[in-house]
Design an enzyme around this catalytic site. Structure first.
Site, PDB file in Angstrom:
ATOM      1  N   HIS A  41       0.915  -1.146  -0.074  1.00 40.75           N
ATOM      2  CA  HIS A  41       0.084  -0.015  -0.129  1.00 40.75           C
ATOM      3  C   HIS A  41       0.900   1.212  -0.074  1.00 40.75           C
ATOM      4  CE1 HIS A  41      -3.636  -2.477   0.939  1.00 40.75           C
ATOM      5  NE2 HIS A  41      -2.830  -3.464   1.676  1.00 40.75           N
ATOM      6  N   TYR A  61       3.630  -5.576  10.035  1.00 40.61           N
ATOM      7  CA  TYR A  61       3.405  -4.183   9.849  1.00 40.61           C
ATOM      8  C   TYR A  61       4.407  -3.430  10.568  1.00 40.61           C
ATOM      9  CZ  TYR A  61      -1.306  -4.455   7.601  1.00 40.61           C
ATOM     10  OH  TYR A  61      -2.461  -4.679   6.742  1.00 40.61           O
TER      11      TYR A  61
END
Length: 360
Positions: free
Chosen positions: A70, A337
């Site tokens: 992303h 993450y």
């Protein structure tokens, strides 16, 4: 409930679908982030966060300062206005106060920050709700209705199938179809891919949380849910993406200049027997859906120096009143993450450098 789903589109032929999957293999492999077991350091045979992040870099290249997935996005800000419908199911302040400020980020599901907006049919939306009591709720959602696979191991195999071959620099065209053929759990995702096309706007998409969570009351009652946000834009059905590389952010800025954008936050209550630990499986049949409130976006900022830039949208950052399910992808996403965040935090992106040099 209003049906916000887009109108049906002609399905691709089997041959066309196989060719398409081969062509977008590397993109499909990064649609919802990198996953790994949190406690992988105890077992050399288990996946580690860095292993998945390394695989993302192999597939997408290394782009210093950018998220490993992303990577291309835009920051947004606004507030959430709650409705009474969820208050009987959760003690979370976000559902019990009139308004809660939010910071969000729309993005393209790719590790390449320079990818054309029309290159993939998926859009993503991450949101941070900041409660007055100091607790936060962070969630990452995608425009697809279901995840391709249900385990970190299968996701890693999907990444490997989309890896470029050293001789050509491109994925083996046979690898992605072979992966899907050997993983029947991908059928719901493939059914969506057959008709999915890039939308012309972030503002016209429905975004799905995909994983299951629990709403929890003060006295400990738990209700499993999946959530989504549905657009309230007049052209909510969306249009086909125009030609060009960077139309999504421009469209968003223009829409926000004309006024706030609205989404309804829906909580779909699980029925007995619904899978709660497998994001690759749909919930079929009739379900009770609660209107949790309205998400209102008022402004946007470039991601280079916007408020969302330094937020790690970890799906396990949850306030009291919301709890994670046992879906293995949740803990896995959290670990990977963090690994990705640590890498980019020590880097400077070209966009950030340019924005700093342009300031007086």
């Amino acid at each position: 409930m209003v049906d916000h789903s887009p109108p049906p589109r002609p399905a691709l032929s089997t041959a066309s679908l196989i060719a398409r999957l081969a062509g977008i293999g590397a993109v499909v492999a990064v649609v919802a982030g990198a996953f790994a077991y949190v406690n992988g350091t105890l077992d050399p045979q288990r996946l580690r966060p860095k292993t998945l992040v390394n695989a993302l870099e192999t597939n997408n290249g290394v782009h210093p300062g950018f998220r490993r997935n992303h990577a291309k996005g835009v920051c947004v800000a606004g507030y959430f206005e709650s409705s009474p419908e969820v208050r009987a199911y959760s003690s979370a302040q976000v559902f019990n106060e009139a308004k809660t400020p939010v910071i969000g980020r729309f993005a393209l599901p790719s590790g390449n920050p320079y990818a054309p907006d029309s290159s993939v049919p998926i859009r993503s939306f991450a949101v941070q709700f900041s409660q007055a009591n100091g607790q936060q709720w962070r969630t990452g959602m995608n425009s697809m209705p279901v995840f391709p696979v249900g385990t970190p191991e299968a996701f890693y195999q999907l990444l490997k199938a989309g890896a470029p071959a050293p001789a050509t620099g491109k994925p083996n065209p046979a690898s992605m179809p072979a992966f899907f053929a050997s993983h029947p759990e991908t059928a719901p995702f493939l059914a969506w891919v057959k008709t999915a096309k890039p939308s012309a706007s972030y503002a016209t998409e429905t975004y799905n949380g995909i994983n299951a969570f629990y709403l929890v009351t003060d006295d400990g009652k738990r209700q499993a849910v999946r959530w989504s946000v549905a657009p309230q834009s007049q052209d909510a059905a969306g249009d086909t993406a125009p030609e060009g590389a960077d139309f999504l952010e421009k469209d968003l800025v223009q829409r926000l200049a004309a006024g706030p954008l609205h989404w309804q936050l829906n909580m779909t209550l699980a029925n007995p027997g619904d899978p709660l630990d497998d994001a690759s499986k749909t919930w079929t049949g009739e379900h009770k859906v609660l209107n949790a409130g309205t998400l209102v976006l008022q402004s946007s900022q470039p991601q280079a120096d916007g408020d969302c830039r330094d937020i790690n949208f970890d799906p396990l950052i949850l306030p009291s009143g919301i709890e994670a399910s046992n879906d293995p992808l949740l803990a896995a996403r959290s670990a990977a993450y963090a690994s990705s965040y640590l890498r980019r935090a020590g880097e400077v992106s070209p966009l950030h450098s340019a924005s700093q040099e342009s300031k007086p």
